[in-house]
Every structure is written in structure tokens, then in C-alpha cells.
Write a protein that holds these residues in place. Structure first.
Motif, mmCIF file in Angstrom:
data_model
loop_
_atom_site.group_PDB
_atom_site.id
_atom_site.type_symbol
_atom_site.label_atom_id
_atom_site.label_comp_id
_atom_site.label_asym_id
_atom_site.label_seq_id
_atom_site.Cartn_x
_atom_site.Cartn_y
_atom_site.Cartn_z
ATOM 1 N N ASP A 17 0.417 -1.692 0.245
ATOM 2 C CA ASP A 17 0.210 0.145 0.037
ATOM 3 C C ASP A 17 0.869 1.120 0.286
ATOM 4 N N LEU A 18 -0.207 2.365 -0.061
ATOM 5 C CA LEU A 18 0.747 4.361 0.029
ATOM 6 C C LEU A 18 2.051 4.326 1.340
ATOM 7 N N LEU A 19 1.284 3.424 1.871
ATOM 8 C CA LEU A 19 2.449 3.400 3.459
ATOM 9 C C LEU A 19 3.416 2.313 3.366
ATOM 10 N N GLY A 20 3.059 1.732 2.967
ATOM 11 C CA GLY A 20 4.748 0.730 2.144
ATOM 12 C C GLY A 20 4.358 -0.615 3.112
ATOM 13 N N ARG A 21 3.284 -1.589 3.625
ATOM 14 C CA ARG A 21 2.462 -1.865 4.303
ATOM 15 C C ARG A 21 2.853 -3.310 3.360
ATOM 16 N N PRO A 22 2.616 -4.926 3.307
ATOM 17 C CA PRO A 22 2.995 -5.661 2.107
ATOM 18 C C PRO A 22 1.455 -6.309 1.709
ATOM 19 N N MET A 23 1.124 -6.398 0.698
ATOM 20 C CA MET A 23 -0.342 -6.202 1.235
ATOM 21 C C MET A 23 0.322 -8.057 -0.663
#
Length: 86
Positions: A17-23
Motif C-alpha cells: 500500500d502507499l504506506l509501504g505495508r505488504p499487501m
């Protein structure tokens, strides 16, 4: 929800995601068949999402976009991981 997509090897594309969390990732296996493999918080977000048997990367990403009502943006180069929370 907008998602950044980056190719990590010849058959795998990672999604964050745009916060850098793996999706999760999209994997081509066997050749010409693409599967979506959500991970982390995306498992709940992608509930009800068709996960397999896409004929192209574009078709798999279009399914993610349709389900999340966002956009998948392809990037090149390194993706910064999410910062660690205390």
C-alpha cells in the motif's frame, strides 16, 4: 485503496500500500496463469476477491483494482519497507 506493484523476479510481482505495508503478490505459475496471493492486512481487505486463473498480469491487477476501488501503480527500483512501529 491504491497499491504499488513492483516485479521482484521473472514470475512474481509484490504489492504494497502507499504506506509501504505488504499487501501480497501476484505470481505467474504455470507460465501464462496468474494468481493473487494476499498477505498481512490485505487478507481481510481482499475477502471475496477472485484469487486465481488470470490469463495476464493486467487481468489480475484489474481484479485487485475492481475489488479495492483503487489503482495499481507499477514502479521500478526498490520499494521502501514500512517503518517499524515501537
Amino acid at each position: 485503496m491504491d497499491i504499488i506493484v513492483k516485479q521482484s523476479n521473472s514470475t512474481t510481482w509484490v504489492m504494497i500500500d502507499l504506506l509501504g505495508r505488504p499487501m501480497g503478490e501476484v505470481v505467474e505459475q504455470p507460465k501464462g496463469e496468474f494468481t493473487i496471493a494476499p498477505c498481512g492486512s490485505a487478507i481481510g481487505t481482499t475477502s471475496g476477491l477472485k484469487l486465481s486463473s488470470f490469463s495476464s498480469l493486467d487481468a489480475a491487477l484489474a481484479e485487485v483494482e475492481r475489488h479495492t476501488r483503487g489503482r495499481c501503480r507499477m514502479v521500478s527500483g526498490a520499494i521502501a519497507p514500512a517503518s517499524e512501529e515501537p
